[in-house]
Design an enzyme around this catalytic site. Structure first.
Site, PDB file in Angstrom:
ATOM      1  N   LYS A 241      -0.885  -1.722  -6.775  1.00 51.15           N
ATOM      2  CA  LYS A 241       0.444  -2.322  -7.008  1.00 51.15           C
ATOM      3  C   LYS A 241       0.397  -3.204  -8.266  1.00 51.15           C
ATOM      4  O   LYS A 241      -0.324  -2.884  -9.204  1.00 51.15           O
ATOM      5  CB  LYS A 241       0.905  -3.083  -5.762  1.00 51.15           C
ATOM      6  CG  LYS A 241       0.781  -2.209  -4.503  1.00 51.15           C
ATOM      7  CD  LYS A 241       1.463  -2.760  -3.294  1.00 51.15           C
ATOM      8  CE  LYS A 241       1.233  -1.816  -2.120  1.00 51.15           C
ATOM      9  NZ  LYS A 241       1.951  -2.199  -0.932  1.00 51.15           N
TER      10      LYS A 241
ATOM     11  N   HIS B 284       6.961   5.701  -3.409  1.00 51.42           N
ATOM     12  CA  HIS B 284       6.455   4.585  -2.597  1.00 51.42           C
ATOM     13  C   HIS B 284       7.644   3.792  -2.054  1.00 51.42           C
ATOM     14  O   HIS B 284       8.670   3.645  -2.730  1.00 51.42           O
ATOM     15  CB  HIS B 284       5.553   3.675  -3.433  1.00 51.42           C
ATOM     16  CG  HIS B 284       4.847   2.679  -2.583  1.00 51.42           C
ATOM     17  ND1 HIS B 284       5.442   1.501  -2.188  1.00 51.42           N
ATOM     18  CD2 HIS B 284       3.634   2.705  -1.989  1.00 51.42           C
ATOM     19  CE1 HIS B 284       4.606   0.846  -1.404  1.00 51.42           C
ATOM     20  NE2 HIS B 284       3.497   1.546  -1.272  1.00 51.42           N
TER      21      HIS B 284
ATOM     22  N   GLU C 208       3.630   6.535   5.289  1.00 53.59           N
ATOM     23  CA  GLU C 208       3.531   5.082   5.267  1.00 53.59           C
ATOM     24  C   GLU C 208       4.738   4.472   5.975  1.00 53.59           C
ATOM     25  O   GLU C 208       5.808   4.313   5.362  1.00 53.59           O
ATOM     26  CB  GLU C 208       3.489   4.573   3.819  1.00 53.59           C
ATOM     27  CG  GLU C 208       2.317   5.096   3.016  1.00 53.59           C
ATOM     28  CD  GLU C 208       1.967   4.157   1.861  1.00 53.59           C
ATOM     29  OE1 GLU C 208       0.853   3.648   1.850  1.00 53.59           O
ATOM     30  OE2 GLU C 208       2.831   3.916   1.002  1.00 53.59           O
TER      31      GLU C 208
HETATM   32  P1  PGA Z   1      -0.993  -2.050   2.484  1.00 56.91           P
HETATM   33  O1  PGA Z   1      -0.166  -1.147   1.457  1.00 56.91           O
HETATM   34  O2  PGA Z   1      -2.319  -1.344   2.714  1.00 56.91           O
HETATM   35  O3  PGA Z   1      -1.173  -3.367   1.783  1.00 56.91           O
HETATM   36  O4  PGA Z   1      -0.205  -2.159   3.727  1.00 56.91           O
HETATM   37  C1  PGA Z   1      -0.190   0.251   1.533  1.00 56.91           C
HETATM   38  C2  PGA Z   1       0.727   0.820   0.492  1.00 56.91           C
HETATM   39  O5  PGA Z   1       1.751   0.208   0.184  1.00 56.91           O
HETATM   40  O6  PGA Z   1       0.455   1.905  -0.049  1.00 56.91           O
END
Ligand code: PGA
Length: 247
Positions: A11, A93, A165
């Protein structure tokens, strides 16, 4: 047999210095049998790509433009990503969908552009907490996948990765149970199988959302979970490698 992929989605985190330290840490460690990929912020792609030259760790981008060239300020083309050494590009995403209002159609166009440039898109799908509570997860995920099927056909998935996700699990510490995740992964594979059984069997479906070294083994042991898309826990080399070693 599908090989497992553990991909780090960094990110908008890190600095030139911390990125170098993170890559050095990952390179020095042991990832076990898993294939690794890292998706740094785009300004660090060249730097990270150079550091990965002598490794099997793949480079990925966090997004890709839906056009090939021209007046699209702030966007990065698939060809540019390829030149930086990217093999993967995340598309759709949930942070792009919710914070930057990327529609299913736009995500599908980004996916198509990645495929046509020879990149492997990592298509993120998943339901919000409200949708989860309403029991409409499968319908939401199906709609997100249908937009890509309409644009690219099933052939587009021959060279793609899907990441399930659940939005309510991303960055919250609330991980989906292995059984729940497996049931959605199984649904996704079955949906693709309705168009092409071979593509459905070979496509890797990753789980993402608060995966860490404590919960990874249970998730990764599920039949249709072929790896993870890791946010927070990918920012520390030891945590990231511990997840990879859970494969
Ligand atoms: P996280 O994020 O592992 O911090 O929950 C996963 C993602 O957004 O791909």
């Amino acid at each position: 047999m599908r090989s497992s992929l553990i991909a780090g989605n960094w990110k908008m985190n890190g600095s030139l210095q911390s990125v170098v330290e993170l890559i050095d840490g990952i390179k020095d460690g042991d990832a076990g049998q898993a294939e690794l990929a890292v998706c740094p912020p785009s300004v660090f792609l060249m730097k990270v790509g150079g550091m990965l030259d002598d490794t099997d760790i793949a480079l990925g981008a966090q997004n890709v433009c839906n056009h090939d060239v021209g007046a699209y300020t702030g966007e990065i083309s698939a060809a540019m990503l390829t030149e930086c050494g990217c093999r993967y590009a995340i598309v759709g995403h949930s942070e792009r969908r919710s914070l930057y209002l990327e529609s299913d159609e736009l995500v599908a166009a980004r996916f198509a552009m990645a495929v046509s440039a020879g990149l492997t898109p990592i298509l993120c799908v998943g339901e919000t907490l409200y949708e989860h509570e309403q029991g409409v997860t499968e319908a939401v995920v199906a709609k997100q996948i249908d937009a890509v099927l309409e644009n690219c056909g099933i052939a587009g998935f021959a060279q793609a990765v899907i990441a399930y996700e659940p939005v309510w699990a991303i960055g919250t510490g609330l991980v989906a149970s292995p059984e729940l995740a497996q049931s959605v992964h199984h649904f996704i594979r079955g949906k693709l199988a309705a168009s092409d059984g071979e593509i459905a069997q070979q496509i890797r479906i990753l789980y993402g959302g608060s995966m860490n070294s404590s919960n990874a083994a249970d998730l990764l042991s599920q039949a249709d979970i072929d790896g993870g898309l890791i946010g927070g826990a990918s920012l520390k080399a030891d945590d990231f490698l511990a997840i990879a070693q859970s494969v």
